[in-house]
Design a protein around this motif. Structure first.
Motif, PDB file in Angstrom:
ATOM      1  N   THR A  44       9.933   3.608  -6.644  1.00 41.67           N
ATOM      2  CA  THR A  44       9.057   4.083  -5.576  1.00 41.67           C
ATOM      3  C   THR A  44       9.864   4.238  -4.299  1.00 41.67           C
ATOM      4  O   THR A  44      10.854   3.528  -4.094  1.00 41.67           O
ATOM      5  CB  THR A  44       7.869   3.115  -5.363  1.00 41.67           C
ATOM      6  OG1 THR A  44       7.034   3.598  -4.329  1.00 41.67           O
ATOM      7  CG2 THR A  44       8.354   1.719  -5.010  1.00 41.67           C
ATOM      8  N   LYS A  67       5.669   6.863  -1.856  1.00 37.57           N
ATOM      9  CA  LYS A  67       4.872   6.060  -0.923  1.00 37.57           C
ATOM     10  C   LYS A  67       4.261   6.964   0.145  1.00 37.57           C
ATOM     11  O   LYS A  67       4.874   7.971   0.508  1.00 37.57           O
ATOM     12  CB  LYS A  67       5.764   5.033  -0.224  1.00 37.57           C
ATOM     13  CG  LYS A  67       6.248   3.901  -1.067  1.00 37.57           C
ATOM     14  CD  LYS A  67       7.106   3.051  -0.151  1.00 37.57           C
ATOM     15  CE  LYS A  67       7.625   1.825  -0.769  1.00 37.57           C
ATOM     16  NZ  LYS A  67       8.462   1.057   0.157  1.00 37.57           N
ATOM     17  N   TYR A  69       1.135   4.793  -1.715  1.00 36.62           N
ATOM     18  CA  TYR A  69       0.300   5.001  -2.893  1.00 36.62           C
ATOM     19  C   TYR A  69      -0.733   3.872  -2.950  1.00 36.62           C
ATOM     20  O   TYR A  69      -0.532   2.791  -2.418  1.00 36.62           O
ATOM     21  CB  TYR A  69       1.131   5.029  -4.175  1.00 36.62           C
ATOM     22  CG  TYR A  69       1.992   3.804  -4.386  1.00 36.62           C
ATOM     23  CD1 TYR A  69       1.472   2.650  -4.953  1.00 36.62           C
ATOM     24  CD2 TYR A  69       3.334   3.800  -4.003  1.00 36.62           C
ATOM     25  CE1 TYR A  69       2.252   1.522  -5.128  1.00 36.62           C
ATOM     26  CE2 TYR A  69       4.120   2.683  -4.179  1.00 36.62           C
ATOM     27  CZ  TYR A  69       3.573   1.547  -4.745  1.00 36.62           C
ATOM     28  OH  TYR A  69       4.347   0.438  -4.918  1.00 36.62           O
TER      29      TYR A  69
END
Length: 197
Positions: A44, A67, A69
């Motif tokens: 991520t 991100k 999320y």
């Protein structure tokens, strides 16, 4: 944290999933080490870098989530992986190709180490929603590889459409892919459904 320390840390907590923040390339060795240890790794990042996402997937991440999320988004992305792991635990025969077994993998023939690596890569990336770019010489099995990925993806119930873009003139590409209606251009005498419709 060093890659080996990250693996030890994850194993000490009996973790099956690792969510690794990848702000830049410096954390990619951790993604690789955790993936090699058998964990489900989701990378991520707040940096919307396509190159970083591709590299994380190459290093062993099963998905790349941008991100910010929500927990629901992450759970939805992880659900197919967890189900796959549950099925493998229930039926070891589903764990993937075994080099000692004389069986084919999705139409491929071969049990060598490079082929086993390819089979593992297909099984790893198929459930992901990330685009996959397959390269290789003519006749090396690119379309077969695409079919194997499609068959193991969440879109397996939908048709896979293969296009030979080299055989389609540039000016007709849009029409071949997306279709056209009668009168859209000179010579368009009928409506035509495109390959993606």
């Amino acid at each position: 944290m060093e890659p080996a320390a990250a693996v030890d840390f994850a194993r000490s907590r009996l973790a099956d999933i690792a969510i690794v923040d990848v702000p830049d390339r410096t954390t990619l060795p951790i993604v690789e080490a955790l993936g090699a240890s058998g964990m489900i790794v989701v990378a991520t990042s707040g940096a919307g870098s396509v190159a970083l996402a591709v590299e994380a997937m190459r290093r062993g991440a099963v998905d790349f989530v941008l991100k910010p999320y929500s927990p629901e988004t992450l759970a939805r992305r992880l659900a197919p992986r967890l189900e796959e792991r549950r099925q493998r635990a229930e039926d070891p025969a589903e764990a993937g190709p075994d080099p000692d077994e004389p069986r084919d993998f999705a139409g491929f023939v071969g049990r060598s180490a490079p082929m086993q690596a390819l089979y593992g890569e297909i099984a790893r990336i198929a459930p992901s929603r990330a685009p996959v770019f397959i390269t290789g010489e003519s006749g090396s099995g690119k379309e077969l590889c695409a079919e194997a990925i499609h068959a193991r993806s969440g879109r397996a119930a939908k048709p896979l459409v293969a296009l030979n873009c080299g055989a389609i003139p540039r000016e007709l590409m849009e029409s071949e892919v997306f279709g056209h209606v009668r009168g859209a251009f000179t010579g368009a005498t009928d409506d035509r459904v495109g390959a993606v419709e």
